[in-house]
Design a protein around this motif. Structure first.
Motif, PDB file in Angstrom:
ATOM      1  N   UNK A   1       0.810  -1.226   0.000  1.00  0.00           N
ATOM      2  CA  UNK A   1       0.000   0.000   0.000  1.00  0.00           C
ATOM      3  C   UNK A   1       0.836   1.265   0.000  1.00  0.00           C
ATOM      4  N   UNK A   2       2.122   1.159   0.338  1.00  0.00           N
ATOM      5  CA  UNK A   2       2.963   2.342   0.428  1.00  0.00           C
ATOM      6  C   UNK A   2       4.105   2.310  -0.586  1.00  0.00           C
ATOM      7  N   UNK A   3       3.923   1.580  -1.670  1.00  0.00           N
ATOM      8  CA  UNK A   3       4.962   1.438  -2.702  1.00  0.00           C
ATOM      9  C   UNK A   3       4.332   1.666  -4.075  1.00  0.00           C
ATOM     10  N   UNK A   4       4.897   2.601  -4.828  1.00  0.00           N
ATOM     11  CA  UNK A   4       4.352   2.942  -6.149  1.00  0.00           C
ATOM     12  C   UNK A   4       4.902   2.008  -7.221  1.00  0.00           C
ATOM     13  N   UNK A   5       4.603   0.730  -7.075  1.00  0.00           N
ATOM     14  CA  UNK A   5       5.137  -0.287  -7.988  1.00  0.00           C
ATOM     15  C   UNK A   5       4.643  -0.108  -9.410  1.00  0.00           C
ATOM     16  N   UNK A   6       3.404   0.333  -9.575  1.00  0.00           N
ATOM     17  CA  UNK A   6       2.845   0.452 -10.926  1.00  0.00           C
ATOM     18  C   UNK A   6       3.636   1.411 -11.798  1.00  0.00           C
TER      19      UNK A   6
END
Length: 477
Positions: free
Chosen positions: A352-357
């Motif tokens: 939820x706290x990682x901008x993987x996209x």
């Protein structure tokens, strides 16, 4: 006199990314201030996504209608230019931000109009339009969401030409008789599509060998073919050396490498973007003014535990929807850290706290005729990343739903499969209406849905989405 106020979070920039930071931090109970020097709503609302799509929609709808038997003759005339421009003006709120102000009030955020600059750690000085001065201190975070502006190359004569950028191209009040466009990416091809449809004679000059260079090669090829059929001149592999305007309002001449000249009435420079960070006080916190801001996967600026950067300024993915996504991630991270729950941050790959996209599943639509839509990695990108992949192609026009959608439907689809994991890492669709195929592909890429499971996702008949079945059949042999 300077008025000093303290907040939990201070946001520089009230565009879509900044607004999403406000939304998430206010929802978490944090006090939030936002600083904006122009219109609340930002570039997207007034000079980019919204007005450009308002200009493009009539062009695409007419093109689609002309390919439908029984309807083509009914839409044989020109577009109603005044109505198209009025529709665009409606969607931009006539370049007034009253509606956005109502939203800020509804969430309880404070707006400071004026130019904001960092003045050391956690402090933002705001110079208001009437000379008022404010000093805002952030207890937990300052977020830079100032976006980007058009990059105009330093060509001889450019200052005297007063070229269009994306702002002028989306807000123009008249149709130029002849429009020259320098560039070959999204702004260039979308504005070529829109203004050609509105009656301008468009000449597009791209330095590279093809249009839309970041997408699969067939995307640029199909878009270039359609632009030429619509009457535009599309030239690739040509670079501009100089520009000149005859008098104050006379024609513009572009001098190409080699000495050839091309003339038009207006010139649109669509040659990239540059961050709006040159005058926001970065030097006061040890950062280089005017550059892109490097961030971690929660969008926190490298080396600064209180400073975040979302949207275009961090150069991860210069797209409105990605900036909003980053803001949702960063807002959640700011809230967790502010409330003492930093140890609970979910930093797993799709946490939820990682901008993987931003690196794995970025979707983009180019609203040309045909539309070009892509997500994830192209074949070339995947190979450069060292993945063992296979590209699976299919003619979109051979899908029954496409044939019903339009006579003579032309399009192409590709999915890129990671052979080791048997999942999609990228997909591209080019064709009329292809944009509506993209979210299914985005889910497949972001969800890492196994190919064997996708086989059981049955597309409705007869729709263009049947292309998924054809691609899977081709893959399975």
């Amino acid at each position: 006199m300077t008025r000093a106020v303290e907040y939990d979070v201070v946001v520089l920039g009230a565009g879509p990314a900044g607004e999403n930071i406000v939304d998430r931090t206010r929802a978490a109970g944090l006090s939030t201030a936002v600083v904006e020097s122009e219109l609340v709503g930002g570039e997207c609302s007034y000079w980019a996504c919204i007005p450009s799509k308002a200009l493009l929609r009539p062009a695409l709808a007419r093109a689609d209608a002309r390919r439908v038997p029984g309807l083509a003759r009914a839409v044989s005339g020109p577009l109603d230019t005044a109505a198209v421009l009025a529709h665009r003006d409606y969607w931009t709120g006539d370049w007034k931000d009253d509606g956005q102000l109502d939203w800020l009030d509804s969430v309880g955020a404070d707006l400071y109009r004026g130019h904001g600059r960092l003045r050391g750690a956690r402090q933002v000085a705001v110079a208001g339009p009437e000379g008022e001065q404010h000093l805002l201190t952030a207890r937990h975070a300052v977020v830079v969401a100032t976006g980007s502006r058009a990059l105009i190359p330093d060509l001889p004569g450019i200052a005297g030409v007063r070229p269009w950028t994306s702002r002028e191209a989306t807000s123009a009040r008249h149709v130029p008789g002849r429009l020259l466009i320098v560039g070959g990416s999204v702004v260039a091809v979308e504005m070529a599509t829109a203004w050609q449809a509105l009656g301008s004679r468009v000449t597009l000059l791209a330095r590279g060998p093809r249009l839309l260079p970041r997408m699969e090669p067939f995307a640029g090829e199909l878009v270039a073919e359609a632009l030429r059929e619509a009457g535009a001149q599309v030239r690739t592999g040509v670079g501009a050396e100089a520009v000149v305007r005859d008098g104050h309002t006379g024609p513009v001449t572009v001098v190409l490498e080699g000495g050839e000249t091309v003339e038009g009435d207006e010139l649109l420079m669509a040659t990239g973007r540059t961050p709006r960070t040159e005058d926001i006080g970065l030097e006061t916190v040890g950062l280089e003014p005017g550059g892109w801001l490097a961030v971690d996967d929660s969008c926190r600026v490298t080396g600064h535990d209180w400073l975040y950067a979302v949207g275009d300024v961090n150069h991860r993915a210069l797209l409105t929807h990605q900036g909003k996504y980053q803001a949702r991630i960063a807002g959640a991270a700011i809230a967790a850290r502010a409330t003492g729950e930093a140890s609970a941050l979910d930093t797993t790959r799709w946490g939820a706290h990682v901008a993987t996209a931003d690196t794995a599943a970025v979707p983009q639509v180019v609203f040309t005729d045909p539309e070009a839509a892509a997500v994830g990695l192209s074949l070339a990108d995947a190979e450069r990343a060292g993945l063992r992949v296979r590209a699976v192609d299919h003619d979109l026009g051979k899908v029954s739903g496409a044939g019903l959608y339009a006579d003579g439907y032309r399009g192409r689809a590709r999915m890129v499969v990671d052979l080791d994991r048997e999942v999609l890492v990228g997909a591209t669709f080019v064709g009329p209406g292809a944009a509506e195929l993209l979210h299914a592909a985005t889910i497949a890429v972001a969800g890492e849905v196994p190919i064997d499971r996708l086989w059981h996702a049955v597309p409705a008949f007869p729709t263009i989405s049947e292309i998924w079945l054809r691609l899977l059949e081709t893959y399975r042999g």
